[in-house]
Structures are given as structure tokens and as C-alpha cells.
Design a protein around this motif. Structure first.
Motif, short mmCIF file in Angstrom:
data_model
loop_
_atom_site.label_atom_id
_atom_site.label_comp_id
_atom_site.label_asym_id
_atom_site.label_seq_id
_atom_site.Cartn_x
_atom_site.Cartn_y
_atom_site.Cartn_z
N ASN A 97 0.85 -1.18 0.00
CA ASN A 97 0.00 0.00 0.00
C ASN A 97 0.89 1.24 0.00
O ASN A 97 1.87 1.31 0.75
N ASN A 98 0.54 2.21 -0.85
CA ASN A 98 1.31 3.45 -0.87
C ASN A 98 0.81 4.39 0.22
O ASN A 98 -0.04 4.02 1.03
N ALA A 104 0.19 -0.49 -4.88
CA ALA A 104 1.13 0.07 -5.84
C ALA A 104 2.46 -0.68 -5.73
O ALA A 104 2.75 -1.31 -4.72
N THR A 106 5.65 -0.13 -4.69
CA THR A 106 6.18 0.94 -3.84
C THR A 106 7.69 0.97 -3.78
O THR A 106 8.27 1.99 -3.43
N ARG A 107 8.32 -0.17 -4.10
CA ARG A 107 9.78 -0.26 -4.06
C ARG A 107 10.24 -1.17 -5.18
O ARG A 107 9.62 -2.19 -5.44
N HIS A 145 6.73 6.77 -8.96
CA HIS A 145 6.83 7.23 -7.58
C HIS A 145 7.42 6.19 -6.66
O HIS A 145 7.65 6.47 -5.48
N ALA A 146 7.65 4.98 -7.15
CA ALA A 146 8.20 3.92 -6.31
C ALA A 146 9.62 4.27 -5.88
O ALA A 146 10.38 4.89 -6.63
#
Length: 153
Positions: A97-98, A104, A106-107, A145-146
Motif C-alpha cells: 500500500n502506498n 502500488a 512501492t519499491r 513514484h516507487a
């Protein structure tokens, strides 16, 4: 300005569709004519609606970022006059979760491993600097955005 294009094609065939049990398998076609079998990830849509042998969008995002990073890195290494024989990266994307609570990637962990030839080879500090520079220049990294973590071996 540059424009990039991909044709994404899916067909229902004889599937009911309204029961939500339809196949997510589809095709990606690129400008050079390459066709890539694609599907949802079995981690997102269970079998048999997903096709595990096909590329899923999440894998494609991770691969696109890793490939973009590598291409910039290769260019910067060549500019410095080093001879790089091999580059391999087992890149891993993490779905979580973002900050807004949405699912998403995220990394993304990049784990490049390089093999050089010749008397002159970059030390770890220079390789880190070149990877940092590649990350800053990578179009894909600049588009997402990750968090991108580069773990140099």
C-alpha cells in the motif's frame, strides 16, 4: 518530444465474461513487430484466469526500470573507458500500500552485478557514483513514484 506506442489486444472468444471468470491473457505488440504474450499476474487474478507463463504488467514495470537503468549505466561506463563484459540484474518489485492506502509497486530493488576486463576497473565508490548517475538519468525512474533501491554487489 518523443512518443512511444504499444498495441494491447484482448479478445473474449467464447467466454461468458459477465461471470468474471474470463481469461486475462492478451498480447502486447510493439512498433518493431515484436509480440509479447501478456496476462494479469496470478498474484492479482487467480489461475486459471491468469496465464502464469505470460508477462504481467508488474513484471514489465520492474523490467523496464531495470533495463533503462542498465542502458544508462553501460553508456556512462563506456564514456569512462572501462570495458564491461557482463551486466546482470535480478530486479525485484514490491507491491504494497502506498501513502494514500492504494496498492502500488512501492519499491523496486535493483541488484546489478557487473564483470569488467582490463587493467583499469572502477572501484566500488565509482560504480556507486555511476549507478547513482544512471538512476538520475533513467526516464522510467523519473516517471514513477516507487522508491528505487540499488544494491551493488
Amino acid at each position: 518530444m518523443h512518443q512511444y506506442q504499444a498495441n494491447i489486444a484482448w479478445e473474449r472468444g467464447q467466454q461468458v465474461f459477465t461471470d468474471n471468470q474470463y481469461s486475462r491473457a492478451h498480447q502486447w505488440e510493439f512498433d518493431g513487430g515484436l509480440r509479447v504474450p501478456a496476462s494479469s499476474s496470478p498474484l492479482s487474478v487467480p489461475l486459471p484466469m491468469s496465464e502464469p507463463g505470460n508477462v504481467d504488467p508488474e513484471e514489465a514495470l520492474v523490467a523496464a526500470l531495470a533495463s533503462c537503468h542498465m542502458l544508462f549505466y553501460l553508456s556512462f561506463v563506456a564514456q569512462r573507458g572501462y570495458v564491461l563484459d557482463r551486466y546482470q540484474d535480478l530486479a525485484v518489485g514490491i507491491m504494497d500500500n502506498n501513502a494514500q492506502g492504494k496498492r502500488a509497486i512501492t519499491r523496486i530493488h535493483l541488484r546489478p552485478h557487473e564483470s569488467y576486463t582490463g587493467a583499469r576497473q572502477p572501484d566500488l565508490q565509482e560504480r556507486e557514483e555511476l549507478h547513482h548517475r544512471a538512476h538520475e538519468q533513467c526516464y522510467i525512474a523519473n516517471s514513477i513514484h516507487a522508491e528505487v533501491i540499488i544494491e551493488i554487489e
